[in-house]
Structures are given as structure tokens and as C-alpha cells.
Design an enzyme around this catalytic site. Structure first.
Site, PDB file in Angstrom:
ATOM      1  N   LYS A   1       0.896  -1.144   0.000  1.00 10.79           N
ATOM      2  CA  LYS A   1       0.000   0.000   0.000  1.00 10.79           C
ATOM      3  C   LYS A   1       0.943   1.203   0.000  1.00 10.79           C
ATOM      4  O   LYS A   1       1.918   1.244   0.743  1.00 10.79           O
ATOM      5  CB  LYS A   1      -0.889  -0.004   1.224  1.00 10.79           C
ATOM      6  CG  LYS A   1      -1.908  -1.141   1.206  1.00 10.79           C
ATOM      7  CD  LYS A   1      -2.926  -0.957   2.276  1.00 10.79           C
ATOM      8  CE  LYS A   1      -3.969  -2.021   2.370  1.00 10.79           C
ATOM      9  NZ  LYS A   1      -4.260  -2.883   1.316  1.00 10.79           N
TER      10      LYS A   1
ATOM     11  N   HIS B   1      -4.211   2.048   4.270  1.00 11.95           N
ATOM     12  CA  HIS B   1      -3.323   3.120   3.825  1.00 11.95           C
ATOM     13  C   HIS B   1      -3.074   4.120   4.953  1.00 11.95           C
ATOM     14  O   HIS B   1      -2.023   4.742   5.007  1.00 11.95           O
ATOM     15  CB  HIS B   1      -3.916   3.835   2.599  1.00 11.95           C
ATOM     16  CG  HIS B   1      -3.803   3.024   1.354  1.00 11.95           C
ATOM     17  ND1 HIS B   1      -4.752   2.096   0.990  1.00 11.95           N
ATOM     18  CD2 HIS B   1      -2.864   2.999   0.389  1.00 11.95           C
ATOM     19  CE1 HIS B   1      -4.398   1.536  -0.152  1.00 11.95           C
ATOM     20  NE2 HIS B   1      -3.255   2.068  -0.536  1.00 11.95           N
TER      21      HIS B   1
END
Length: 134
Positions: A30, A58
């Protein structure tokens, strides 16, 4: 004739100049792209990329960046994110996807930042641009 040199005496500005531009792990990541800047001086800034494997969200990547910047008396602004696959052995990076909550990253800008860095100059870097306007 006298020569003068301007030196950076501001500790926060020195911290910004030396702040790592790119930190990415291996495998599927991510990633976020963010602006790091001196508080109340957003014109004194740099764009950074962070990619972390094995995180659930995230926001975890952004939290790590905020802690890193805060330790240097710097501020952050997330500009978006997505997914990244990094294979160091094959010298290959693929950048794709988007985030709902932190915003969409400009994968083409991310690719150009990576290409400009000597560590990734020899890499084949693919950046997906389809669906970026959602």
C-alpha cells in the site's frame, strides 16, 4: 574579492532537505504520495513516497509518515495513494489503484519521482492512469 556562501541555519529546513524522498518495501505494497513541509511555510516542501508491505490500511502508511516527519518537526499532507508491486530482483515496479478516503494518487507523478531517483533509474516502472478521474 570576497566570496560568500549562504548556509541553511534553520534546523527545520535542514530536516526537510535531508528527509528521505522515497521509502518503499518489497512485494505488494500500500503506498501514499505526500507533501512534507515546514510548519507555516508550505512553500518549503518536498513530495515523498512511502510504500509499506503487510499493512491493513493506507492510513497505517500515512501514520508512519506522520511520526517520521513529526520527529523532525515537519508537517505532512497526504496527496493520495494506491497499490504498488515492487520486485527488486526484476527491477520492476507497478503502480495502480486508488483510495476512497485519502484520495487518488497521481500514479504518473509517482512514476516520474521514482524514475528521477538514482536507485530506481534502471527500473521498468508501469503506472496505471485508467480510472484516475473517479
Amino acid at each position: 574579492m570576497r566570496t560568500t556562501r549562504n548556509y541553511c541555519n534553520d534546523k527545520k529546513l535542514k530536516n526537510l532537505v535531508t528527509f528521505p524522498e522515497i521509502t518503499i518495501g518489497q512485494g505488494k505494497l500500500k503506498y501514499i504520495i505526500a507533501k512534507v513541509f515546514v510548519h507555516d511555510e508550505s512553500e518549503q516542501s518536498k513530495i515523498v513516497i512511502r510504500g509499506v508491505p503487510r499493512v491493513k490500511y493506507h492510513f497505517d502508511v500515512y501514520d508512519q509518515l506522520q511520526k517520521e516527519a513529526s520527529a523532525q518537526d515537519l508537517c505532512t499532507e497526504c496527496l493520495g495513494g494506491g497499490q504498488m508491486v515492487h520486485d527488486n530482483d526484476k527491477k520492476y515496479i507497478k503502480i495502480y489503484g486508488r483510495l476512497q478516503r485519502l484520495g487518488k494518487a497521481d500514479h504518473l507523478e509517482t512514476r516520474e519521482i521514482l524514475r528521477a531517483n538514482s536507485q530506481y533509474a534502471a527500473y521498468n516502472i508501469d503506472a496505471e492512469s485508467i480510472g484516475m478521474d473517479i
